[in-house]
Write a protein that holds these residues in place. Structure first.
Motif, PDB file in Angstrom:
ATOM      1  N   SER A 408       0.804  -1.217   0.000  1.00  0.00           N
ATOM      2  CA  SER A 408       0.000   0.000   0.000  1.00  0.00           C
ATOM      3  C   SER A 408       0.839   1.271   0.000  1.00  0.00           C
ATOM      4  N   SER A 409       2.123   1.155   0.280  1.00  0.00           N
ATOM      5  CA  SER A 409       2.981   2.346   0.342  1.00  0.00           C
ATOM      6  C   SER A 409       4.436   1.897   0.272  1.00  0.00           C
ATOM      7  N   LEU A 410       5.331   2.872   0.169  1.00  0.00           N
ATOM      8  CA  LEU A 410       6.767   2.560   0.178  1.00  0.00           C
ATOM      9  C   LEU A 410       7.167   1.919   1.507  1.00  0.00           C
ATOM     10  N   GLU A 411       6.556   2.401   2.585  1.00  0.00           N
ATOM     11  CA  GLU A 411       6.885   1.861   3.904  1.00  0.00           C
ATOM     12  C   GLU A 411       6.437   0.398   4.007  1.00  0.00           C
ATOM     13  N   ASP A 412       5.239   0.142   3.485  1.00  0.00           N
ATOM     14  CA  ASP A 412       4.714  -1.225   3.509  1.00  0.00           C
ATOM     15  C   ASP A 412       5.603  -2.133   2.674  1.00  0.00           C
ATOM     16  N   LEU A 413       6.064  -1.616   1.539  1.00  0.00           N
ATOM     17  CA  LEU A 413       6.952  -2.404   0.678  1.00  0.00           C
ATOM     18  C   LEU A 413       8.230  -2.759   1.428  1.00  0.00           C
ATOM     19  N   ALA A 414       8.838  -1.748   2.054  1.00  0.00           N
ATOM     20  CA  ALA A 414      10.100  -1.985   2.767  1.00  0.00           C
ATOM     21  C   ALA A 414       9.909  -2.976   3.916  1.00  0.00           C
ATOM     22  N   ALA A 415       8.740  -2.901   4.552  1.00  0.00           N
ATOM     23  CA  ALA A 415       8.520  -3.739   5.725  1.00  0.00           C
ATOM     24  C   ALA A 415       8.268  -5.205   5.349  1.00  0.00           C
ATOM     25  N   ARG A 416       7.679  -5.462   4.179  1.00  0.00           N
ATOM     26  CA  ARG A 416       7.202  -6.824   3.925  1.00  0.00           C
ATOM     27  C   ARG A 416       7.848  -7.558   2.754  1.00  0.00           C
ATOM     28  N   ILE A 417       8.565  -6.834   1.873  1.00  0.00           N
ATOM     29  CA  ILE A 417       8.995  -7.485   0.633  1.00  0.00           C
ATOM     30  C   ILE A 417       9.902  -8.681   0.902  1.00  0.00           C
ATOM     31  N   ASP A 418      10.706  -8.608   1.967  1.00  0.00           N
ATOM     32  CA  ASP A 418      11.623  -9.717   2.246  1.00  0.00           C
ATOM     33  C   ASP A 418      11.154 -10.590   3.405  1.00  0.00           C
ATOM     34  N   ASP A 419       9.914 -10.388   3.815  1.00  0.00           N
ATOM     35  CA  ASP A 419       9.361 -11.204   4.911  1.00  0.00           C
ATOM     36  C   ASP A 419       9.205 -12.650   4.424  1.00  0.00           C
ATOM     37  N   PRO A 420       9.844 -13.595   5.095  1.00  0.00           N
ATOM     38  CA  PRO A 420       9.729 -14.992   4.644  1.00  0.00           C
ATOM     39  C   PRO A 420       8.273 -15.461   4.615  1.00  0.00           C
ATOM     40  N   ALA A 421       7.418 -14.796   5.394  1.00  0.00           N
ATOM     41  CA  ALA A 421       6.013 -15.222   5.442  1.00  0.00           C
ATOM     42  C   ALA A 421       5.179 -14.633   4.297  1.00  0.00           C
ATOM     43  N   LEU A 422       5.771 -13.755   3.500  1.00  0.00           N
ATOM     44  CA  LEU A 422       5.023 -13.142   2.394  1.00  0.00           C
ATOM     45  C   LEU A 422       4.585 -14.228   1.406  1.00  0.00           C
ATOM     46  N   GLU A 423       3.279 -14.238   1.137  1.00  0.00           N
ATOM     47  CA  GLU A 423       2.770 -15.243   0.183  1.00  0.00           C
ATOM     48  C   GLU A 423       2.905 -14.688  -1.227  1.00  0.00           C
ATOM     49  N   VAL A 424       3.895 -15.193  -1.932  1.00  0.00           N
ATOM     50  CA  VAL A 424       4.164 -14.677  -3.274  1.00  0.00           C
ATOM     51  C   VAL A 424       4.812 -15.767  -4.127  1.00  0.00           C
TER      52      VAL A 424
END
Ligand code: FES
Length: 561
Positions: A408-424
């Motif tokens: 939803s934002s640059l901050e959200d991107l930075a916080a979650r893009i490398d999260d191992p739990a991210l479903e992608v």
């Protein structure tokens, strides 16, 4: 009135104004006779915060030599400078501020013509936007590209190689020590980025527009040619000023079309479309996205520079420079377009360079790619348009229908893009919202990183969509400039993780496959726009910045239509 008597200070006594101006100019130690010469301003943009302009003082001296030799009076003056990686949140926010700075100083100070000395991404468009609005004779001089460095036998140049090595570091292929050694070899000389990034693209477009001397775009910053070009530019500025050849005589619908052809043929930066649109807008001209697609389909890519090829700007200079490209493209160009020196483009091109390295500049009959680099997309996700650089994208992803994974934002991107739990998954479409001009100042965040767990698994490209921009040095299947932007309530704001998005480069479409009824429901649930109290320039920017499709200029800086 011309020369030093142009535009007097208002004391209510013009003779006193002239007397006082002379008195203060005598303080500079110039000979009294020199004060009768045509005055040529030199707009400089040196700054310790802009290493790309590091050699400007020496270059400016060469310009002054040329002005004096041609019978003019050089008057150097500083403007603000925009170093691409030194401005928060992004240099893009300040391009219009620099344009206003240049415009007002060119108009308010007594000069008959001006040499604009810039180079780093935003500085050249800012200087030309300002000069176009000021309406005074002007000529651009770019600082020139960096020369390449070496790392363990490999040539390196900012900044396609920066991104390549950083991606390998993120994927765990190289460690801390090695990335540190590489860091010190990416940008090793003065000058602008060494590849066909935004700065190089703008340098080529300015030459194609006719607003700079021939063969001036590509000479490296540290090459003696750069100083010779500086001297010749200074001399030319005197002639241009005496002839009163204003930018509106040079920059026309024909020259803008020529510049678009060149943008496509060099595999140039997506940012250049925004800047060219803004520059044209200052003269009441437009860049038509539909025309861009028509030109893109009929303009082959000829130049083999990174990020679409393997060479660097110094190679292009040694291979015939932009004149080689223009000469090859001549049947697709309007050769009657006037250039700043008073000759037509056709007269300028003559017989073309004596020798061209065809590894770097491909002939029209054997191009690097049959079609131009850029495609303007439209569809339910981008009603006013979006841009993809197909020459830097993976053709295997050109026709993709994928599941959205939304940030939803640059901050959200930075916080979650490398999260191992991210479903992608690799087949998903990464979507970044609220990174457009109003949302975040439109940073170069459109090159969303591949999520770390996919990067480590060997994924090198995915479809990525945002209302942000992308560095001209970047590459990938990346859709940018989605308009209207999410912060203005464009459809991009309504995308949710799990939605299907269809990208079709063949049909120039970008669609959100969600029913209008569902989208209407989501629209009601959108959070209210933030109304953060702002003052000064940032408030001006928030209140007046136009969309990417209009070059992100301020509406009040354009002439009334
Ligand atoms: Fe200045 Fe790339 S950072 S040109």
């Amino acid at each position: 009135m011309s020369g030093i008597y142009r535009g007097l200070v208002s004391y209510g006594d013009p003779e006193f104004s002239r007397f006082l101006r002379r008195a203060f100019l005598h303080a500079s130690g110039r000979s009294p006779e020199s004060l009768d010469r045509p005055v040529i301003g030199i707009a400089t943009s040196s700054s310790d915060f802009n290493p790309c302009h590091r050699q400007q003082p020496e270059l400016v001296k060469s310009v002054a030599r040329g002005i004096i030799a041609a019978g003019g009076l050089p008057m150097e003056f500083p403007t603000i400078s925009l170093g691409e990686s030194f401005l928060e949140p992004t240099a893009m926010v300040y391009r219009n501020l620099m344009a206003m700075d240049v415009e007002e100083l060119v108009r308010a100070q007594p000069m008959d013509g001006v040499v604009l000395v810039g180079g780093c991404d935003k500085t050249v468009p800012a200087q030309l936007m300002g000069a176009f609005s000021a309406g005074r004779p002007a000529i651009q001089l770019v600082t020139g590209p960096m020369s390449t460095g070496r790392y363990e036998g490999e040539r390196l140049g900012a900044c396609t190689d920066c991104r390549r090595f950083w991606a390998r570091y993120r994927a765990g292929e190289i460690g801390e020590d090695e990335i540190g050694r590489i860091e010190r070899n990416l940008a090793t000389t003065a000058g602008t980025c060494a590849v066909m990034g935004t700065a190089s693209t703008m340098a080529c477009l300015v030459e194609a527009l006719g607003m700079a001397l021939p063969d001036s775009a590509t000479a490296p910053a540290v090459h003696a040619d750069r100083l010779r070009i500086g001297e010749a530019t200074g001399a030319a500025a005197v002639e241009i000023a005496v002839a009163d050849r204003t930018p509106d005589q040079v920059v026309t619908a024909a020259s803008i079309r020529n510049a678009l052809r060149v943008l496509l043929a060099i595999g140039g930066s997506t940012n250049a479309l925004i800047h060219l649109t803004a520059m044209a807008g200052r003269l009441g001209l437009t860049v038509d996205p539909d025309e861009l697609n028509e030109l893109s389909d009929t303009t082959p890519v000829l130049v083999e520079l990174k990020p679409t090829g393997s060479h660097y700007m110094e190679d292009l200079h040694a291979s015939g420079g932009l004149p080689a490209v223009l000469h090859d493209l001549r049947d697709l160009l309007d050769l009657s377009a006037l250039t700043v020196t008073g000759e037509t483009l056709g007269e300028r091109l003559g017989d073309g360079p004596a020798w061209v390295d065809r590894d770097v500049v491909r002939p029209l009959s054997e191009p690097s790619r049959d079609k131009g680099g850029l495609v303007w997309l439209k569809g339910s996700l981008a009603p006013a348009g979006a841009l993809i650089k197909r020459s830097a994208a993976d053709p295997a992803l050109f026709e993709t229908t994928g599941r959205a994974v939304v940030f939803s934002s640059l901050e959200d991107l930075a916080a979650r893009i490398d999260d191992p739990a991210l479903e992608v998954e690799a087949s998903d479409v990464l979507v970044l919202q609220n990174a457009g001009p109003l949302g975040a100042g439109m940073p170069e965040a459109g090159y969303l990183p591949i999520p770390a767990k996919l990067a480590r698994a060997g994924v090198r490209d995915m479809v990525r969509i945002s209302d942000a921009r992308m560095s001209g040095t970047a590459y990938g299947t990346i859709v940018l400039h989605v308009t209207p932007e999410a912060a203005l309530g464009g459809p991009l704001a309504l995308v949710r993780t799990g939605d299907l998005i269809r990208l079709s480069v063949a049909t120039a479409r970008l669609d959100l496959l969600v029913s209008p009824k569902e989208l209407a429901t989501r629209r009601v649930e959108l959070p209210a726009a933030s109304n953060e109290p702002l003052t000064g320039y940032r408030r001006l920017f928030r209140d007046h910045v136009l969309g990417a499709d209009q070059g992100c200029d301020f509406g009040f800086c354009r002439p009334p239509s």
